[in-house]
Write a protein that holds these residues in place. Structure first.
Motif: not given
Length: 123
Positions: A28-38
C-alpha cells in the motif's frame, strides 16, 4: 549459511497472512515494499530462514495484538518492520543503538519535510 531464492508458493505457506495477488506480494506504500525487499535480501544472503522469519513476524503480531492492535489488516507491514528490526538485531546484523539513531534521523527528516514531498535523509 546458504543462499536461497524466493519461492512464492513456499512463501505463501510460511507466511499465509502476507498480502498477495496472483503475481506476488502487494503493498500500500513504498516503505512496505522496501521493508519486504530488505527482508528478502537478508533471507537470500542466508541471514535467516523463512521459518525463523515466520516465528519472528508471528511474535511481532502477537505482541501488537496484546498491546491492543485491532488486527484489521492495515498494520501488517508495521509488524513486518518490527520483526525485521528484531531479527536483524538478534542476528547481530545491526545494533539497537544504530536502529534508534536511524529512527531519530528519519523522524527529524519527516518533521522538516513539507507535506507531500518525499522524505530524504541528509548526508
Amino acid at each position: 549459511m546458504t543462499s536461497a531464492k524466493l519461492n512464492l508458493p513456499e512463501l505463501r505457506i510460511t507466511l499465509p497472512q502476507l498480502p498477495c495477488d496472483a503475481a506476488g506480494p502487494v503493498f500500500n506504500a513504498p516503505w512496505e515494499a522496501q521493508a519486504f525487499a530488505m527482508t528478502l535480501a537478508l533471507y537470500e544472503r542466508g541471514m535467516f530462514t523463512w521459518a525463523e522469519w515466520a516465528v519472528c513476524l508471528n511474535q511481532a503480531i502477537r505482541d501488537a495484538q496484546t498491546a491492543g492492535d485491532p488486527d484489521r489488516g492495515n498494520t501488517y507491514y508495521v509488524h513486518w518492520l518490527t520483526a525485521l528490526e528484531r531479527i536483524s538485531t538478534n542476528k547481530g546484523l545491526v545494533t539497537s543503538d544504530l536502529l534508534l539513531q536511524r529512527r531519530n534521523e528519519w523522524d527529524a527528516a519527516a518533521r522538516r519535510t513539507p507535506h507531500g514531498r518525499p522524505i530524504e535523509l541528509g548526508r
